[in-house]
Design a protein around this motif. Sequence first.
Motif, PDB file in Angstrom:
ATOM      1  N   THR A  40      49.088  40.044  34.826  1.00  0.00           N
ATOM      2  CA  THR A  40      49.506  39.120  33.752  1.00  0.00           C
ATOM      3  C   THR A  40      48.406  38.868  32.729  1.00  0.00           C
ATOM      4  N   ASN A  41      47.180  39.306  33.022  1.00  0.00           N
ATOM      5  CA  ASN A  41      46.026  39.058  32.153  1.00  0.00           C
ATOM      6  C   ASN A  41      45.688  37.566  32.083  1.00  0.00           C
ATOM      7  N   ARG A  42      46.246  36.759  32.968  1.00  0.00           N
ATOM      8  CA  ARG A  42      45.948  35.317  33.009  1.00  0.00           C
ATOM      9  C   ARG A  42      44.919  35.057  34.107  1.00  0.00           C
ATOM     10  N   LEU A  43      43.744  34.626  33.701  1.00  0.00           N
ATOM     11  CA  LEU A  43      42.631  34.434  34.621  1.00  0.00           C
ATOM     12  C   LEU A  43      42.411  32.954  34.917  1.00  0.00           C
ATOM     13  N   THR A  44      41.907  32.688  36.118  1.00  0.00           N
ATOM     14  CA  THR A  44      41.550  31.330  36.529  1.00  0.00           C
ATOM     15  C   THR A  44      40.140  31.345  37.087  1.00  0.00           C
ATOM     16  N   LEU A  45      39.282  30.538  36.494  1.00  0.00           N
ATOM     17  CA  LEU A  45      37.909  30.360  36.964  1.00  0.00           C
ATOM     18  C   LEU A  45      37.860  29.092  37.807  1.00  0.00           C
ATOM     19  N   ARG A  46      37.350  29.222  39.010  1.00  0.00           N
ATOM     20  CA  ARG A  46      37.307  28.078  39.925  1.00  0.00           C
ATOM     21  C   ARG A  46      35.903  27.920  40.477  1.00  0.00           C
ATOM     22  N   THR A  81      34.699  31.589  41.771  1.00  0.00           N
ATOM     23  CA  THR A  81      35.727  32.619  41.927  1.00  0.00           C
ATOM     24  C   THR A  81      36.397  32.858  40.579  1.00  0.00           C
ATOM     25  N   LEU A  82      36.881  34.067  40.374  1.00  0.00           N
ATOM     26  CA  LEU A  82      37.639  34.424  39.173  1.00  0.00           C
ATOM     27  C   LEU A  82      38.794  35.318  39.619  1.00  0.00           C
ATOM     28  N   LYS A  83      40.016  34.841  39.395  1.00  0.00           N
ATOM     29  CA  LYS A  83      41.188  35.565  39.881  1.00  0.00           C
ATOM     30  C   LYS A  83      42.238  35.698  38.780  1.00  0.00           C
ATOM     31  N   GLU A  84      42.904  36.825  38.796  1.00  0.00           N
ATOM     32  CA  GLU A  84      43.998  37.072  37.868  1.00  0.00           C
ATOM     33  C   GLU A  84      45.331  36.852  38.581  1.00  0.00           C
ATOM     34  N   ARG A  85      46.233  36.223  37.890  1.00  0.00           N
ATOM     35  CA  ARG A  85      47.564  36.023  38.451  1.00  0.00           C
ATOM     36  C   ARG A  85      48.348  37.329  38.330  1.00  0.00           C
ATOM     37  N   VAL A  86      48.876  37.773  39.452  1.00  0.00           N
ATOM     38  CA  VAL A  86      49.635  39.024  39.512  1.00  0.00           C
ATOM     39  C   VAL A  86      51.023  38.719  40.047  1.00  0.00           C
ATOM     40  N   ARG A 108      39.293  38.843  41.833  1.00  0.00           N
ATOM     41  CA  ARG A 108      40.549  39.579  41.958  1.00  0.00           C
ATOM     42  C   ARG A 108      41.096  39.820  40.568  1.00  0.00           C
ATOM     43  N   VAL A 109      40.979  41.051  40.087  1.00  0.00           N
ATOM     44  CA  VAL A 109      41.421  41.390  38.739  1.00  0.00           C
ATOM     45  C   VAL A 109      42.065  42.772  38.760  1.00  0.00           C
ATOM     46  N   SER A 110      42.941  43.003  37.814  1.00  0.00           N
ATOM     47  CA  SER A 110      43.549  44.326  37.669  1.00  0.00           C
ATOM     48  C   SER A 110      42.596  45.226  36.889  1.00  0.00           C
ATOM     49  N   PRO A 111      42.746  46.545  37.011  1.00  0.00           N
ATOM     50  CA  PRO A 111      41.870  47.447  36.256  1.00  0.00           C
ATOM     51  C   PRO A 111      41.914  47.194  34.754  1.00  0.00           C
ATOM     52  N   SER A 112      43.083  46.814  34.213  1.00  0.00           N
ATOM     53  CA  SER A 112      43.187  46.590  32.770  1.00  0.00           C
ATOM     54  C   SER A 112      42.491  45.308  32.329  1.00  0.00           C
ATOM     55  N   PHE A 136      44.270  47.965  45.262  1.00  0.00           N
ATOM     56  CA  PHE A 136      45.186  47.646  46.345  1.00  0.00           C
ATOM     57  C   PHE A 136      46.123  46.538  45.864  1.00  0.00           C
ATOM     58  N   ASP A 137      47.403  46.779  45.961  1.00  0.00           N
ATOM     59  CA  ASP A 137      48.414  45.842  45.455  1.00  0.00           C
ATOM     60  C   ASP A 137      48.188  45.530  43.976  1.00  0.00           C
ATOM     61  N   GLY A 138      47.725  46.505  43.245  1.00  0.00           N
ATOM     62  CA  GLY A 138      47.582  46.365  41.807  1.00  0.00           C
ATOM     63  C   GLY A 138      46.310  45.710  41.337  1.00  0.00           C
ATOM     64  N   VAL A 139      45.390  45.359  42.237  1.00  0.00           N
ATOM     65  CA  VAL A 139      44.180  44.648  41.814  1.00  0.00           C
ATOM     66  C   VAL A 139      42.941  45.230  42.485  1.00  0.00           C
ATOM     67  N   LEU A 140      41.797  44.921  41.890  1.00  0.00           N
ATOM     68  CA  LEU A 140      40.489  45.190  42.478  1.00  0.00           C
ATOM     69  C   LEU A 140      39.968  43.875  43.041  1.00  0.00           C
ATOM     70  N   SER A 141      39.438  43.895  44.238  1.00  0.00           N
ATOM     71  CA  SER A 141      39.044  42.639  44.890  1.00  0.00           C
ATOM     72  C   SER A 141      37.657  42.743  45.492  1.00  0.00           C
TER      73      SER A 141
END
Length: 304
Positions: A228-234, A199-204, A145-149, A130-135
Motif C-alpha cells: 500500500t506504500n503506507r508506512l508506520t514509524l513506531r 520499527t518501520l512497517k508497511e501496511r500490506v 517490513r517493507v515491500s521491494p517497491s 516473503f508474502d510480498g515484503v522484505l523483513s
Amino acid sequence: MSESSRPRTVTRAELYEQVWTTPMRTLAGEYGVSDVWLAKICRRLDVPRPGVGHWVRIQHGQKPRRIPLPPRRELSEKATITPTLDRPVTTGAPPVPRPVSPDVPVSEDLANPHPAVRTLRKALRESRVFDGVLSLIGKDQTLIRVSPSTRDRALRILDGFFRGLLARGHGVIAKTEVGRRGAAWLVEAVVGGMTVEITLKERVTGSVHVPQKAEDRFRAARYDFTPTNRLTLRVGRLYCDAHRSWSDAAKRSLEDKLGEAILGIEEIARHQGEIDRQREERRRLEEQWQRERVIAELREQHQR
C-alpha cells in the motif's frame, strides 16, 4: 491560622487516587506545596505517579494504563502535608507550551546514508521476499517490513530520522545479536541513556489467490499480497504503554511527521526511565518487606 495554611493528613490510598486523577502541579497547588515536594512525599509512601505524557494522552482521548499501587505492610500509613508556599497557588496549572518540532529533511537519494541505514540497506538487499515484503526480525517482533517497491523510500525516511536524532545529540544502533533463537535484529535509538526500540512497517493487504488456468493449483500461493506504500514509524517497547507511532495519512505523509517523531521519542525515553525507576523501587521495597516478614516469623518461632 487560615484553612489554606493548616497541615492536611492524607492516607497512602487517597494520595494514590489523587495523583492519578489530578496533574501533580495542580494537586501540589491545592496542598500549598511545590510539585517537587509532593513528589518526595509520593516516593516516601511508595505511591507511583503518572509518567511523562500521561495527561497529554488523556487530552487526546486515550486511556493510559495506571501503575498499580504496590503492596505494603502498613496499608493505612499516612502523611501530613504542611503548606510551605508563601503565596497561594492557583489550582489550574498554566498551560505548558508545546515544543517546536525540529525540521527533519529527507534526502531524495541515499548517496551518503547514515551508517545505520547503510547496514539496513545491505540487509534488505540480501533478504528474500516473503508474502510480498522484505523483513528484518527482532527478538520480539518484526522491526522492518517493507515491500521491494517501498524499500528505498523507507530507507530515506529512516536516514532523515536518524540524522535528526544525531543533530539533537542522540545515537542510533542497527545490528544483529545472536541469542538462543538465532540471530535477531536490533534497531534502537540511545536517548538520554535510555535505549528506545524503532520499527518501520508497511501496511500490506491480502486477498485469496485465484488460480489461473495455466497455473498449477497445488503449487500456487494461497494468498496474494498487495503493498500500500503506507508506512508506520513506531518507537518504544512492544508490551508497554511507553510507545508512540506516526503513519502516512491522506493529508500528511510520514516524511512531514519526522519532527514530531523526534520529540516523541525523547518523551518516550523519559517515560521509560520513570517506569524503570518505579519498577526498581517497587522491587527493592518488596525485597525489604520479604526480609522483614521472614525476620518477624523467625522471632515468633524463637519466642515459642
